[in-house]
Write an enzyme that holds these catalytic residues in place. Structure first.
Site, PDB file in Angstrom:
ATOM      1  N   THR A  46       0.822  -1.210   0.000  1.00 45.43           N
ATOM      2  CA  THR A  46       0.000   0.000   0.000  1.00 45.43           C
ATOM      3  C   THR A  46       0.853   1.256   0.000  1.00 45.43           C
ATOM      4  O   THR A  46       0.553   2.238  -0.696  1.00 45.43           O
ATOM      5  CB  THR A  46      -0.916   0.009   1.237  1.00 45.43           C
ATOM      6  OG1 THR A  46      -1.657  -1.213   1.279  1.00 45.43           O
ATOM      7  CG2 THR A  46      -1.872   1.179   1.196  1.00 45.43           C
ATOM      8  N   TYR A  61     -13.201  -3.624  -0.635  1.00 43.47           N
ATOM      9  CA  TYR A  61     -14.380  -3.099  -1.334  1.00 43.47           C
ATOM     10  C   TYR A  61     -15.540  -4.099  -1.396  1.00 43.47           C
ATOM     11  O   TYR A  61     -16.671  -3.765  -1.083  1.00 43.47           O
ATOM     12  CB  TYR A  61     -14.019  -2.617  -2.755  1.00 43.47           C
ATOM     13  CG  TYR A  61     -15.147  -1.867  -3.427  1.00 43.47           C
ATOM     14  CD1 TYR A  61     -15.459  -0.568  -3.040  1.00 43.47           C
ATOM     15  CD2 TYR A  61     -15.893  -2.458  -4.429  1.00 43.47           C
ATOM     16  CE1 TYR A  61     -16.511   0.113  -3.643  1.00 43.47           C
ATOM     17  CE2 TYR A  61     -16.940  -1.785  -5.034  1.00 43.47           C
ATOM     18  CZ  TYR A  61     -17.251  -0.500  -4.640  1.00 43.47           C
ATOM     19  OH  TYR A  61     -18.289   0.170  -5.226  1.00 43.47           O
ATOM     20  N   TYR A  89      -2.483 -10.358   4.817  1.00 42.82           N
ATOM     21  CA  TYR A  89      -2.431  -8.950   5.216  1.00 42.82           C
ATOM     22  C   TYR A  89      -3.827  -8.499   5.606  1.00 42.82           C
ATOM     23  O   TYR A  89      -4.722  -8.435   4.764  1.00 42.82           O
ATOM     24  CB  TYR A  89      -1.879  -8.114   4.061  1.00 42.82           C
ATOM     25  CG  TYR A  89      -1.739  -6.631   4.316  1.00 42.82           C
ATOM     26  CD1 TYR A  89      -1.749  -6.092   5.604  1.00 42.82           C
ATOM     27  CD2 TYR A  89      -1.561  -5.758   3.252  1.00 42.82           C
ATOM     28  CE1 TYR A  89      -1.609  -4.730   5.826  1.00 42.82           C
ATOM     29  CE2 TYR A  89      -1.414  -4.385   3.451  1.00 42.82           C
ATOM     30  CZ  TYR A  89      -1.444  -3.881   4.737  1.00 42.82           C
ATOM     31  OH  TYR A  89      -1.301  -2.533   4.949  1.00 42.82           O
ATOM     32  N   ARG A 132      -8.540  -0.164   5.531  1.00 40.00           N
ATOM     33  CA  ARG A 132      -8.516   0.008   4.085  1.00 40.00           C
ATOM     34  C   ARG A 132      -9.460  -0.947   3.363  1.00 40.00           C
ATOM     35  O   ARG A 132      -9.951  -0.634   2.280  1.00 40.00           O
ATOM     36  CB  ARG A 132      -7.096  -0.193   3.544  1.00 40.00           C
ATOM     37  CG  ARG A 132      -6.138   0.910   3.963  1.00 40.00           C
ATOM     38  CD  ARG A 132      -4.795   0.756   3.269  1.00 40.00           C
ATOM     39  NE  ARG A 132      -3.858   1.809   3.672  1.00 40.00           N
ATOM     40  CZ  ARG A 132      -3.762   2.993   3.106  1.00 40.00           C
ATOM     41  NH1 ARG A 132      -4.573   3.299   2.087  1.00 40.00           N
ATOM     42  NH2 ARG A 132      -2.883   3.887   3.520  1.00 40.00           N
ATOM     43  N   LYS A 158       0.500 -10.173   8.297  1.00 41.96           N
ATOM     44  CA  LYS A 158       0.746  -8.781   8.657  1.00 41.96           C
ATOM     45  C   LYS A 158      -0.567  -8.277   9.250  1.00 41.96           C
ATOM     46  O   LYS A 158      -1.538  -8.059   8.538  1.00 41.96           O
ATOM     47  CB  LYS A 158       1.152  -7.958   7.438  1.00 41.96           C
ATOM     48  CG  LYS A 158       1.366  -6.479   7.757  1.00 41.96           C
ATOM     49  CD  LYS A 158       1.671  -5.666   6.504  1.00 41.96           C
ATOM     50  CE  LYS A 158       1.805  -4.193   6.834  1.00 41.96           C
ATOM     51  NZ  LYS A 158       2.001  -3.344   5.620  1.00 41.96           N
ATOM     52  N   ILE A 206       6.188  -5.163   9.617  1.00 40.52           N
ATOM     53  CA  ILE A 206       6.378  -4.591   8.284  1.00 40.52           C
ATOM     54  C   ILE A 206       6.030  -3.126   8.447  1.00 40.52           C
ATOM     55  O   ILE A 206       4.881  -2.762   8.672  1.00 40.52           O
ATOM     56  CB  ILE A 206       5.532  -5.286   7.218  1.00 40.52           C
ATOM     57  CG1 ILE A 206       6.011  -6.728   7.044  1.00 40.52           C
ATOM     58  CG2 ILE A 206       5.618  -4.532   5.885  1.00 40.52           C
ATOM     59  CD1 ILE A 206       5.186  -7.549   6.061  1.00 40.52           C
TER      60      ILE A 206
END
Length: 295
Positions: free
Chosen positions: A46, A109, A135, A140, A164, A206
């Site tokens: 990202t 989404y 992840y 997000r 992550k 990370i």
């Protein structure tokens, strides 16, 4: 996956003032992170403004990082999305010979159910030639990959080796650590709680700020992994204000401003992202210059 223990950094994509990729700045950023002592590099996450890069630009970023890294550190490549078939197709066609693992974001989404998330990563596991880092970043994706789903995936698929975890929820991270298979790695995706996650049994981070202050941040994580708690927290509190600041007006605007102050790259972002305002720029400048003076 011992190579994923410690500090990985999610590399930015530096742009010139004409918004083209600044290859020389990217080379400087990679060397700065490596020289600072981080354990591995993450490409096209990202923070790289991946969503604004063309297919050709992504290849340029990959080729540049692979070239300048020259085998020095393990490399992780971001390969994810909300179209499962498209992700599977990429896994079947890309050359992964330079990489040690992939980082794959939970579908955004679409807002899948937990079963949908499981089936998505089942398909990715069956297609991937490399170990997979899940992840989870609900801020997000608009959906939270629950610890029960992560543990189910970790138990069912040997090549799903880590997560992550970027929900910003220390309790959720602790549940993962408590219930995960023995060798599965819980990697913090939040810089501010990376040290607490490590001290709770996590495997590292990370990081975004880790590429701006690689020496200090990676040393903090190593101190945490070695249970040198007081020394680790000294670094945590040294960097805490800057961690807040670099995310205050969005990522990667903050870390790109740090690189601008350090003279490594320009702070140029592609719309819809914009650079930080003058107030934040001034505050970051004071902090960064103080760190450089005291280093």
């Amino acid at each position: 996956m011992q190579s994923l223990i410690g500090t990985g950094v999610a590399l930015v994509t530096p742009f010139k003032n004409d918004f083209s990729i600044d290859v020389e700045a990217l080379r400087r950023i990679v060397n700065f992170s490596i020289d600072g002592g981080v354990e591995y590099l993450v490409i096209l996450g990202t923070t790289a403004e991946n969503a604004t890069l063309s297919a050709e630009e992504k290849e340029l970023v990959i080729d540049t990082v692979v070239d300048v890294n020259a085998g020095r550190l393990p490399l992780v490549l971001g390969v994810g999305g909300n179209n499962t078939l498209k992700v599977v197709e990429e896994l079947g066609t890309r050359d992964f010979s330079a990489f040690d693992a992939i980082l794959s974001v939970s579908p955004y989404y679409n807002k899948p159910t937990q079963e949908g998330i499981y089936q998505h990563f089942k398909a990715i596991s069956e297609a991937s030639p490399l170990p997979i880092i899940l992840y989870n970043v609900p801020g997000r994706t608009s959906s939270n990959m629950l610890p029960s789903t992560v543990v189910r995936l970790a138990n069912d698929f040997e090549n799903i080796v880590a997560i992550k975890e970027a929900a910003g929820d220390l309790v959720q991270a602790m549940l993962l650590i408590k219930n995960k298979p023995k060798d599965f790695l819980v990697i913090s995706g939040d810089d501010m709680i990376a040290l607490p996650v490590v001290l709770a049994g996590g495997s590292g981070v990370i990081s975004v700020i880790g590429q701006g202050f690689p020496k200090e941040f990676s040393e903090m994580i190593r101190l945490g992994l070695n249970r040198k708690v007081d020394d680790a927290y000294k670094v945590q509190y040294l960097l805490a204000d800057c961690i807040d600041m670099i995310f205050e007006q969005g990522n990667p605007a903050g870390i790109k401003e740090v690189f601008k102050i350090l003279g490594i790259s320009e702070n140029v972002l592609r719309l819809p992202l914009v650079s930080v305002d003058e107030s934040l720029s001034s505050r970051l400048s004071v902090f960064v210059k103080k760190m450089v003076k005291n280093s």
